[in-house]
Design a protein around this motif. Structure first.
Motif, PDB file in Angstrom:
ATOM      1  N   GLN A   1     -42.954  54.634-117.465  1.00 27.79           N
ATOM      2  CA  GLN A   1     -44.436  54.837-118.135  1.00 27.79           C
ATOM      3  C   GLN A   1     -44.564  55.465-119.599  1.00 27.79           C
ATOM      4  O   GLN A   1     -45.270  55.083-120.367  1.00 27.79           O
ATOM      5  CB  GLN A   1     -45.389  55.496-117.056  1.00 27.79           C
ATOM      6  N   THR A   2     -43.766  56.258-119.679  1.00 31.76           N
ATOM      7  CA  THR A   2     -43.677  57.159-121.122  1.00 31.76           C
ATOM      8  C   THR A   2     -43.381  56.184-122.061  1.00 31.76           C
ATOM      9  O   THR A   2     -44.026  56.297-123.282  1.00 31.76           O
ATOM     10  CB  THR A   2     -42.813  58.354-120.914  1.00 31.76           C
ATOM     11  N   ILE A   3     -42.287  55.589-122.112  1.00 33.16           N
ATOM     12  CA  ILE A   3     -41.721  54.692-122.898  1.00 33.16           C
ATOM     13  C   ILE A   3     -42.871  53.659-123.107  1.00 33.16           C
ATOM     14  O   ILE A   3     -43.027  53.134-124.440  1.00 33.16           O
ATOM     15  CB  ILE A   3     -40.382  53.932-122.298  1.00 33.16           C
ATOM     16  N   GLY A   4     -43.411  53.085-122.181  1.00 29.93           N
ATOM     17  CA  GLY A   4     -44.279  51.976-122.434  1.00 29.93           C
ATOM     18  C   GLY A   4     -45.507  52.604-123.234  1.00 29.93           C
ATOM     19  O   GLY A   4     -46.060  51.955-124.029  1.00 29.93           O
ATOM     20  N   LEU A   5     -45.880  53.900-122.773  1.00 32.04           N
ATOM     21  CA  LEU A   5     -47.018  54.231-123.615  1.00 32.04           C
ATOM     22  C   LEU A   5     -46.677  54.677-125.052  1.00 32.04           C
ATOM     23  O   LEU A   5     -47.722  54.669-125.987  1.00 32.04           O
ATOM     24  CB  LEU A   5     -47.636  55.821-123.088  1.00 32.04           C
ATOM     25  N   ILE A   6     -45.409  55.098-125.377  1.00 42.01           N
ATOM     26  CA  ILE A   6     -44.953  55.282-126.729  1.00 42.01           C
ATOM     27  C   ILE A   6     -45.271  54.244-127.496  1.00 42.01           C
ATOM     28  O   ILE A   6     -45.385  53.960-128.530  1.00 42.01           O
ATOM     29  CB  ILE A   6     -43.630  55.932-126.841  1.00 42.01           C
ATOM     30  N   GLU A   7     -44.712  52.798-126.914  1.00 42.44           N
ATOM     31  CA  GLU A   7     -44.587  51.666-127.572  1.00 42.44           C
ATOM     32  C   GLU A   7     -45.897  51.098-127.688  1.00 42.44           C
ATOM     33  O   GLU A   7     -46.274  50.501-128.872  1.00 42.44           O
ATOM     34  CB  GLU A   7     -43.643  50.667-126.613  1.00 42.44           C
TER      35      GLU A   7
ATOM     36  N   GLN B   1     -37.384  48.931-120.558  1.00 36.40           N
ATOM     37  CA  GLN B   1     -38.099  50.173-120.660  1.00 36.40           C
ATOM     38  C   GLN B   1     -37.521  51.116-119.757  1.00 36.40           C
ATOM     39  O   GLN B   1     -37.249  52.372-119.995  1.00 36.40           O
ATOM     40  CB  GLN B   1     -39.513  49.905-120.796  1.00 36.40           C
ATOM     41  N   GLN B   2     -37.332  50.783-118.535  1.00 33.22           N
ATOM     42  CA  GLN B   2     -36.626  51.680-117.609  1.00 33.22           C
ATOM     43  C   GLN B   2     -35.128  52.326-117.918  1.00 33.22           C
ATOM     44  O   GLN B   2     -35.034  53.335-117.955  1.00 33.22           O
ATOM     45  CB  GLN B   2     -36.538  51.005-116.295  1.00 33.22           C
ATOM     46  N   GLN B   3     -34.372  51.323-118.504  1.00 33.83           N
ATOM     47  CA  GLN B   3     -32.943  51.596-118.876  1.00 33.83           C
ATOM     48  C   GLN B   3     -33.240  52.822-119.810  1.00 33.83           C
ATOM     49  O   GLN B   3     -32.492  53.799-120.043  1.00 33.83           O
ATOM     50  CB  GLN B   3     -32.217  50.438-119.482  1.00 33.83           C
ATOM     51  N   LEU B   4     -34.140  52.655-120.922  1.00 40.59           N
ATOM     52  CA  LEU B   4     -34.244  53.476-122.107  1.00 40.59           C
ATOM     53  C   LEU B   4     -34.691  54.747-121.374  1.00 40.59           C
ATOM     54  O   LEU B   4     -34.262  55.911-122.079  1.00 40.59           O
ATOM     55  CB  LEU B   4     -35.182  52.917-123.119  1.00 40.59           C
ATOM     56  N   ALA B   5     -35.570  54.520-120.582  1.00 42.05           N
ATOM     57  CA  ALA B   5     -36.335  56.099-119.872  1.00 42.05           C
ATOM     58  C   ALA B   5     -35.080  56.797-119.298  1.00 42.05           C
ATOM     59  O   ALA B   5     -34.908  57.977-119.442  1.00 42.05           O
ATOM     60  CB  ALA B   5     -37.374  55.648-119.029  1.00 42.05           C
ATOM     61  N   ASP B   6     -34.323  55.842-118.500  1.00 37.43           N
ATOM     62  CA  ASP B   6     -33.009  56.642-117.717  1.00 37.43           C
ATOM     63  C   ASP B   6     -32.172  57.255-118.868  1.00 37.43           C
ATOM     64  O   ASP B   6     -31.892  58.437-118.386  1.00 37.43           O
ATOM     65  CB  ASP B   6     -32.409  55.796-116.876  1.00 37.43           C
ATOM     66  N   ALA B   7     -31.970  56.685-119.794  1.00 29.57           N
ATOM     67  CA  ALA B   7     -31.169  57.335-120.882  1.00 29.57           C
ATOM     68  C   ALA B   7     -31.779  58.639-121.442  1.00 29.57           C
ATOM     69  O   ALA B   7     -30.819  59.243-122.098  1.00 29.57           O
ATOM     70  CB  ALA B   7     -30.716  56.094-121.952  1.00 29.57           C
ATOM     71  N   VAL B   8     -32.918  58.672-121.826  1.00 31.03           N
ATOM     72  CA  VAL B   8     -33.642  59.728-122.522  1.00 31.03           C
ATOM     73  C   VAL B   8     -34.238  60.775-121.350  1.00 31.03           C
ATOM     74  O   VAL B   8     -34.974  61.633-121.758  1.00 31.03           O
ATOM     75  CB  VAL B   8     -34.440  59.374-123.362  1.00 31.03           C
ATOM     76  N   ALA B   9     -34.082  60.689-120.106  1.00 30.75           N
ATOM     77  CA  ALA B   9     -34.740  61.357-119.040  1.00 30.75           C
ATOM     78  C   ALA B   9     -36.232  61.500-119.176  1.00 30.75           C
ATOM     79  O   ALA B   9     -36.707  62.626-119.290  1.00 30.75           O
ATOM     80  CB  ALA B   9     -34.100  62.801-119.280  1.00 30.75           C
ATOM     81  N   ALA B  10     -36.670  60.179-119.516  1.00 31.73           N
ATOM     82  CA  ALA B  10     -38.317  60.060-119.444  1.00 31.73           C
ATOM     83  C   ALA B  10     -38.633  59.193-118.116  1.00 31.73           C
ATOM     84  O   ALA B  10     -37.756  58.663-117.628  1.00 31.73           O
ATOM     85  CB  ALA B  10     -38.763  59.602-120.863  1.00 31.73           C
TER      86      ALA B  10
ATOM     87  N   ILE C   1     -34.526  59.319-128.091  1.00 28.53           N
ATOM     88  CA  ILE C   1     -34.755  57.852-128.163  1.00 28.53           C
ATOM     89  C   ILE C   1     -33.754  57.252-129.438  1.00 28.53           C
ATOM     90  O   ILE C   1     -33.294  56.506-129.412  1.00 28.53           O
ATOM     91  CB  ILE C   1     -36.097  57.423-128.361  1.00 28.53           C
ATOM     92  N   CYS C   2     -33.848  58.016-130.528  1.00 30.88           N
ATOM     93  CA  CYS C   2     -33.180  57.547-132.019  1.00 30.88           C
ATOM     94  C   CYS C   2     -31.680  57.565-131.468  1.00 30.88           C
ATOM     95  O   CYS C   2     -30.849  56.575-131.971  1.00 30.88           O
ATOM     96  CB  CYS C   2     -33.647  58.495-132.790  1.00 30.88           C
TER      97      CYS C   2
END
Length: 67
Positions: A33-39, A21-30, A53-54
């Motif tokens: 926690q935001t990635i976790g909440l979306i999931e 989740q952290q790596q995805l968050a870093d890649a999309v500037a989020a 994200i896409c």
């Protein structure tokens, strides 16, 4: 009030690429926690964040966010 459905498709796509989740968050500037909440279906991301994200996950909006 019903919770939004979990975004298992986004989680599966993220895990397919071996991203945390952290790596995805870093890649999309989020935030992670935001990635976790979306999931978890507890946050409705902006269209801008959805498209970012896409792009990172190599999926379309239809693949990840729309029925």
């Amino acid at each position: 009030m019903l919770d939004a459905p979990k975004n298992d498709r986004m989680k599966a796509a993220r895990m397919e690429l071996g991203l945390s989740q952290q790596q995805l968050a870093d890649a999309v500037a989020a935030t992670r926690q935001t990635i976790g909440l979306i999931e978890a279906g507890r946050y409705n991301p902006s269209l801008r964040l959805c498209t970012a994200i896409c792009k990172v996950l190599g999926k379309t909006l239809d693949d990840l966010f729309w029925e």
